[in-house]
Scaffold this motif. Structure first.
Motif, PDB file in Angstrom:
ATOM      1  N   ALA A   1       0.837  -1.199   0.000  1.00  0.00           N
ATOM      2  CA  ALA A   1       0.000   0.000   0.000  1.00  0.00           C
ATOM      3  C   ALA A   1       0.875   1.253   0.000  1.00  0.00           C
ATOM      4  O   ALA A   1       2.012   1.239   0.482  1.00  0.00           O
ATOM      5  N   GLY A   2       0.334   2.324  -0.573  1.00  0.00           N
ATOM      6  CA  GLY A   2       1.057   3.582  -0.599  1.00  0.00           C
ATOM      7  C   GLY A   2       1.124   4.175  -1.985  1.00  0.00           C
ATOM      8  O   GLY A   2       0.464   3.721  -2.927  1.00  0.00           O
ATOM      9  N   MET A   3       1.932   5.217  -2.133  1.00  0.00           N
ATOM     10  CA  MET A   3       2.089   5.930  -3.398  1.00  0.00           C
ATOM     11  C   MET A   3       3.165   5.257  -4.235  1.00  0.00           C
ATOM     12  O   MET A   3       4.226   4.874  -3.719  1.00  0.00           O
ATOM     13  N   HIS A   4       2.915   5.122  -5.531  1.00  0.00           N
ATOM     14  CA  HIS A   4       3.856   4.480  -6.438  1.00  0.00           C
ATOM     15  C   HIS A   4       4.036   5.347  -7.676  1.00  0.00           C
ATOM     16  O   HIS A   4       3.094   5.993  -8.155  1.00  0.00           O
ATOM     17  N   SER A   5       5.243   5.352  -8.230  1.00  0.00           N
ATOM     18  CA  SER A   5       5.544   6.041  -9.480  1.00  0.00           C
ATOM     19  C   SER A   5       6.182   5.050 -10.440  1.00  0.00           C
ATOM     20  O   SER A   5       7.106   4.320 -10.063  1.00  0.00           O
ATOM     21  N   ALA A   6       5.671   5.037 -11.662  1.00  0.00           N
ATOM     22  CA  ALA A   6       6.212   4.136 -12.680  1.00  0.00           C
ATOM     23  C   ALA A   6       6.660   4.959 -13.868  1.00  0.00           C
ATOM     24  O   ALA A   6       5.924   5.825 -14.352  1.00  0.00           O
ATOM     25  N   LYS A   7       7.856   4.709 -14.353  1.00  0.00           N
ATOM     26  CA  LYS A   7       8.363   5.415 -15.523  1.00  0.00           C
ATOM     27  C   LYS A   7       8.115   4.574 -16.769  1.00  0.00           C
ATOM     28  O   LYS A   7       8.393   3.373 -16.786  1.00  0.00           O
ATOM     29  N   PHE A   8       7.563   5.214 -17.783  1.00  0.00           N
ATOM     30  CA  PHE A   8       7.342   4.547 -19.065  1.00  0.00           C
ATOM     31  C   PHE A   8       8.288   5.138 -20.095  1.00  0.00           C
ATOM     32  O   PHE A   8       8.252   6.337 -20.373  1.00  0.00           O
ATOM     33  N   ASP A   9       9.157   4.289 -20.641  1.00  0.00           N
ATOM     34  CA  ASP A   9      10.092   4.707 -21.678  1.00  0.00           C
ATOM     35  C   ASP A   9       9.550   4.249 -23.019  1.00  0.00           C
ATOM     36  O   ASP A   9       9.443   3.047 -23.282  1.00  0.00           O
ATOM     37  N   ALA A  10       9.184   5.213 -23.886  1.00  0.00           N
ATOM     38  CA  ALA A  10       8.564   4.870 -25.170  1.00  0.00           C
ATOM     39  C   ALA A  10       9.556   4.274 -26.152  1.00  0.00           C
ATOM     40  O   ALA A  10       9.161   3.712 -27.169  1.00  0.00           O
ATOM     41  N   GLY A  11      10.862   4.419 -25.894  1.00  0.00           N
ATOM     42  CA  GLY A  11      11.871   3.784 -26.725  1.00  0.00           C
ATOM     43  C   GLY A  11      11.707   4.093 -28.194  1.00  0.00           C
ATOM     44  O   GLY A  11      11.710   5.248 -28.613  1.00  0.00           O
ATOM     45  N   SER A  12      11.513   3.053 -28.981  1.00  0.00           N
ATOM     46  CA  SER A  12      11.416   3.214 -30.440  1.00  0.00           C
ATOM     47  C   SER A  12       9.981   3.326 -30.926  1.00  0.00           C
ATOM     48  O   SER A  12       9.718   3.257 -32.130  1.00  0.00           O
ATOM     49  N   LEU A  13       9.015   3.492 -30.018  1.00  0.00           N
ATOM     50  CA  LEU A  13       7.612   3.597 -30.426  1.00  0.00           C
ATOM     51  C   LEU A  13       7.389   4.874 -31.236  1.00  0.00           C
ATOM     52  O   LEU A  13       8.004   5.909 -30.960  1.00  0.00           O
ATOM     53  N   PRO A  14       6.505   4.829 -32.210  1.00  0.00           N
ATOM     54  CA  PRO A  14       6.227   6.030 -33.001  1.00  0.00           C
ATOM     55  C   PRO A  14       5.354   7.010 -32.233  1.00  0.00           C
ATOM     56  O   PRO A  14       4.664   6.649 -31.273  1.00  0.00           O
ATOM     57  N   SER A  15       5.381   8.257 -32.654  1.00  0.00           N
ATOM     58  CA  SER A  15       4.496   9.265 -32.072  1.00  0.00           C
ATOM     59  C   SER A  15       3.051   8.820 -32.220  1.00  0.00           C
ATOM     60  O   SER A  15       2.674   8.166 -33.194  1.00  0.00           O
ATOM     61  N   GLY A  16       2.225   9.175 -31.252  1.00  0.00           N
ATOM     62  CA  GLY A  16       0.816   8.817 -31.340  1.00  0.00           C
ATOM     63  C   GLY A  16       0.157   8.796 -29.979  1.00  0.00           C
ATOM     64  O   GLY A  16       0.762   9.101 -28.945  1.00  0.00           O
ATOM     65  N   LEU A  17      -1.106   8.418 -29.984  1.00  0.00           N
ATOM     66  CA  LEU A  17      -1.910   8.341 -28.777  1.00  0.00           C
ATOM     67  C   LEU A  17      -1.844   6.927 -28.213  1.00  0.00           C
ATOM     68  O   LEU A  17      -2.040   5.949 -28.948  1.00  0.00           O
ATOM     69  N   TYR A  18      -1.563   6.812 -26.928  1.00  0.00           N
ATOM     70  CA  TYR A  18      -1.489   5.526 -26.250  1.00  0.00           C
ATOM     71  C   TYR A  18      -2.381   5.565 -25.013  1.00  0.00           C
ATOM     72  O   TYR A  18      -2.705   6.640 -24.489  1.00  0.00           O
ATOM     73  N   SER A  19      -2.781   4.396 -24.539  1.00  0.00           N
ATOM     74  CA  SER A  19      -3.547   4.314 -23.302  1.00  0.00           C
ATOM     75  C   SER A  19      -2.773   3.508 -22.277  1.00  0.00           C
ATOM     76  O   SER A  19      -1.988   2.624 -22.625  1.00  0.00           O
ATOM     77  N   PHE A  20      -2.961   3.839 -21.014  1.00  0.00           N
ATOM     78  CA  PHE A  20      -2.355   3.064 -19.936  1.00  0.00           C
ATOM     79  C   PHE A  20      -3.458   2.570 -19.012  1.00  0.00           C
ATOM     80  O   PHE A  20      -4.446   3.275 -18.774  1.00  0.00           O
ATOM     81  N   ARG A  21      -3.287   1.357 -18.484  1.00  0.00           N
ATOM     82  CA  ARG A  21      -4.359   0.708 -17.733  1.00  0.00           C
ATOM     83  C   ARG A  21      -3.797   0.098 -16.455  1.00  0.00           C
ATOM     84  O   ARG A  21      -2.801  -0.631 -16.482  1.00  0.00           O
ATOM     85  N   LEU A  22      -4.445   0.412 -15.326  1.00  0.00           N
ATOM     86  CA  LEU A  22      -4.079  -0.150 -14.031  1.00  0.00           C
ATOM     87  C   LEU A  22      -5.155  -1.145 -13.610  1.00  0.00           C
ATOM     88  O   LEU A  22      -6.354  -0.809 -13.587  1.00  0.00           O
ATOM     89  N   GLN A  23      -4.739  -2.368 -13.269  1.00  0.00           N
ATOM     90  CA  GLN A  23      -5.671  -3.426 -12.862  1.00  0.00           C
ATOM     91  C   GLN A  23      -5.279  -3.928 -11.474  1.00  0.00           C
ATOM     92  O   GLN A  23      -4.105  -4.211 -11.205  1.00  0.00           O
ATOM     93  N   LYS A  24      -6.292  -4.048 -10.612  1.00  0.00           N
ATOM     94  CA  LYS A  24      -6.056  -4.548  -9.254  1.00  0.00           C
ATOM     95  C   LYS A  24      -7.362  -5.105  -8.685  1.00  0.00           C
ATOM     96  O   LYS A  24      -8.399  -4.437  -8.744  1.00  0.00           O
ATOM     97  N   ASP A  25      -7.301  -6.314  -8.144  1.00  0.00           N
ATOM     98  CA  ASP A  25      -8.445  -6.930  -7.474  1.00  0.00           C
ATOM     99  C   ASP A  25      -9.696  -6.954  -8.352  1.00  0.00           C
ATOM    100  O   ASP A  25     -10.815  -6.763  -7.867  1.00  0.00           O
ATOM    101  N   GLY A  26      -9.510  -7.155  -9.640  1.00  0.00           N
ATOM    102  CA  GLY A  26     -10.652  -7.253 -10.539  1.00  0.00           C
ATOM    103  C   GLY A  26     -11.185  -5.930 -11.033  1.00  0.00           C
ATOM    104  O   GLY A  26     -12.137  -5.895 -11.815  1.00  0.00           O
ATOM    105  N   PHE A  27     -10.594  -4.817 -10.588  1.00  0.00           N
ATOM    106  CA  PHE A  27     -11.025  -3.501 -11.029  1.00  0.00           C
ATOM    107  C   PHE A  27      -9.980  -2.888 -11.959  1.00  0.00           C
ATOM    108  O   PHE A  27      -8.790  -3.190 -11.857  1.00  0.00           O
ATOM    109  N   THR A  28     -10.456  -2.010 -12.853  1.00  0.00           N
ATOM    110  CA  THR A  28      -9.590  -1.417 -13.871  1.00  0.00           C
ATOM    111  C   THR A  28      -9.838   0.085 -13.969  1.00  0.00           C
ATOM    112  O   THR A  28     -10.984   0.542 -13.886  1.00  0.00           O
TER     113      THR A  28
END
Length: 525
Positions: free
Chosen positions: A489-516
């Motif tokens: 439990a607590g505050m978390h920070s995650a870094k996402f490195d897009a690397g070689s991905l092209p420019s564009g719109l992306y979505s990010f999704r957090l899943q826990k205990d069956g909820f999204t």
């Protein structure tokens, strides 16, 4: 279809509350600003720009909390009808009418597009668009840009009404809807094309063809509607504005777009076209928003219609302002769609909770593709217009990733000023009251957003458990699994490195205990 429309009406939600949003006065100089426009920079959403008649520009770099202002100048002159757009790279474009010296042509003989590469601080001299003698006058232009990942990305589009001779009563003079495009950052513009199949007269009233606001679809389609003597017409281009199709009848507008409002006199009910380019379930839906007096003088209403098949067919006109008082005015409407979240926002003046000509500013919001709307007041206090002072013809509104900025004129005594309200829907995954999601976690918007190469996603857990944080592209393909593990439990920070991905719109999704919970982010390289 009748059953669907009935269900839409039954589902309509309506709530009027006292204004709960901070109102910010934008103009510093009392030079009677009106006919306003506003735009948000997708490359830096803290940067907002606005404009007002005749040559006023304003800019903010702190999400609209404070503003600077200046005056445009151009070799072609400046004669109002401001319209603003940012391209996806963060360049700002300000379109307006011209007021050239007599030696250069006629009054409002072309559009002028001026560009700012620094968020509205400094401006180019401008490029003239649409000069076409002996068709002398070009009026009521609107500008937009393509933020999609299509081959037309960053194209700039301009549409307007061309008058053979403005205000002429001669039957030989007519008006038509024109269109031009730029694919090089506004440096050069295509030869204008006529997109309206039938013309109007030149009297600048309900029998003209006017109000053509270009909207961009998710694959770079261009959609435009306008008011005509026979109702609201619609057309589209699938090749970046090179060609258009045949006009499609979209909606009736009984009494036309030009009507009177007590305390203001002439009022503009011209249509506004918008399209959902987000990854919401309503991606690709097209909407047209307008006002008219089909229910009589003193009972003006705000309407919306939608198309889910690329503009081929349109729903029955629906009041966005719901079941409020049937004998009061709602007018000067404008609509936008949040390109990240897909929420529809409609701003307008409203007298449903006032007496006489006292006027408030309201917003109607839909999060379900225009099936239902909630309505609330955004102005902190009412104002009473004086018809001896020209009030202007437009309000405006801009939205980006939950941050929403309506802009409007108000009048105190006989002094005009312009205001915005600071509306923030909050982080993705947080309910309006700030409670935890059912899965007992918060998911916050990534930062920076848009981003180049890397960004940070914060989330908090009230209880420990298995957590999966995933990034998807627009096709729903997993491009990165940032985390898939047990976390305390607590505050978390995650870094996402897009690397070689092209420019564009992306979505990010957090899943826990069956909820999204999910959010969207824009990668710009």
């Amino acid at each position: 279809m009748k059953a669907v429309i009935l269900l839409m009406c039954v589902l309509f939600t309506f709530s009027v509350s006292q204004a709960q949003y901070t109102n910010v006065k934008i103009n510093k100089t009392n030079n009677q600003p009106e006919e306003v426009a506003i735009a948000i920079n997708p490359a830096n959403p803290l940067n907002i720009a606005a404009g007002a008649n005749i040559n006023n520009y304003y800019y903010s770099f702190d999400s609209g909390k404070s503003w600077m202002e200046g005056r445009l100048s151009s070799p072609y002159g400046v004669w109002g009808d401001p319209s603003l757009t940012f391209d996806a790279a963060g360049n700002l474009y300000y379109a307006h009418l011209s007021a050239p010296p007599e030696s250069l042509g006629y009054w409002i003989d072309r559009m002028v597009v001026q560009k700012s590469a620094d968020g509205g601080i400094s401006w180019s001299p401008g490029i003239g668009v649409g000069f076409n003698p002996p068709r002398r006058n070009q009026d009521k232009e609107w500008i937009s840009s393509d933020w999609t990942q299509s081959k037309f990305r960053n194209n700039i589009y301009l549409s307007w009404t061309q008058f053979d001779r403005y205000g002429s009563t001669l039957p030989t003079d007519s008006s038509r809807i024109m269109f031009s495009r730029s694919s090089d950052g506004g440096e050069n513009w295509s030869l204008p094309v006529v997109i309206s199949d039938s013309s109007g007269d030149c009297r600048d009233s309900s029998n003209t063809v006017e109000g053509a606001v270009p909207a961009v679809g998710p694959e770079g389609e261009i959609y435009i509607s306008w008011a005509s003597p026979s109702g609201i017409k619609f057309d589209k281009s699938l090749d970046g504005g090179v060609t258009f199709g045949r006009d499609i009848y979209a909606a009736s507008q009984p009494g036309g777009w030009d009507f009177d409002i007590r305390g203001i006199d002439r009022c503009n009910g011209m249509p506004v076209t918008v399209c959902d380019i987000s990854n919401s379930p309503y991606r690709g839906n097209i909407y047209i928003n307008w006002s008219d007096q089909r229910n009589g003088y003193g009972n003006t209403d705000v309407f919306i219609t939608r198309s889910t098949d690329g503009g081929i067919s349109w729903s029955k006109a629906m009041k966005v302002n719901g079941n409020i008082s049937s004998d009061r005015d709602q007018f000067f409407t404008w609509a936008t769609i949040d390109p990240v979240r897909g929420h529809i926002w409609v701003v307008y003046y409203d007298r449903s909770t006032t007496q006489g000509t006292a006027t408030d500013v309201f917003i109607s919001k839909s999060t379900d593709g225009g099936e239902t709307f909630s309505t609330f007041k955004v102005s902190e206090s009412s104002f009473t217009p004086d018809s001896s002072v020209f009030f202007g013809d437009y309000t405006n509104i801009a939205a980006y990733d939950g941050k929403v900025y309506p802009i409007w004129m108000r009048m105190d005594g006989k002094v005009l000023s312009i205001f915005t309200a600071l509306i923030d829907e909050g982080p993705v995954g947080v309910e309006s009251q700030g409670r935890l999601m059912p899965g007992k976690f918060f998911l916050y918007q990534n930062y920076p957003n848009p981003f180049n190469s890397s960004t940070t996603i914060d989330y908090s857990l009230s209880v420990a458990g298995m957590v999966r944080l995933t990034v998807y592209d627009t096709l729903g393909k997993v491009v990165s699994v940032i985390s898939d593990e047990f976390q305390e439990a607590g505050m978390h920070s995650a870094k996402f490195d897009a690397g070689s991905l092209p420019s564009g719109l992306y979505s990010f999704r957090l899943q826990k205990d069956g909820f999204t919970s999910s959010g969207k982010m824009l990668l710009l390289k």
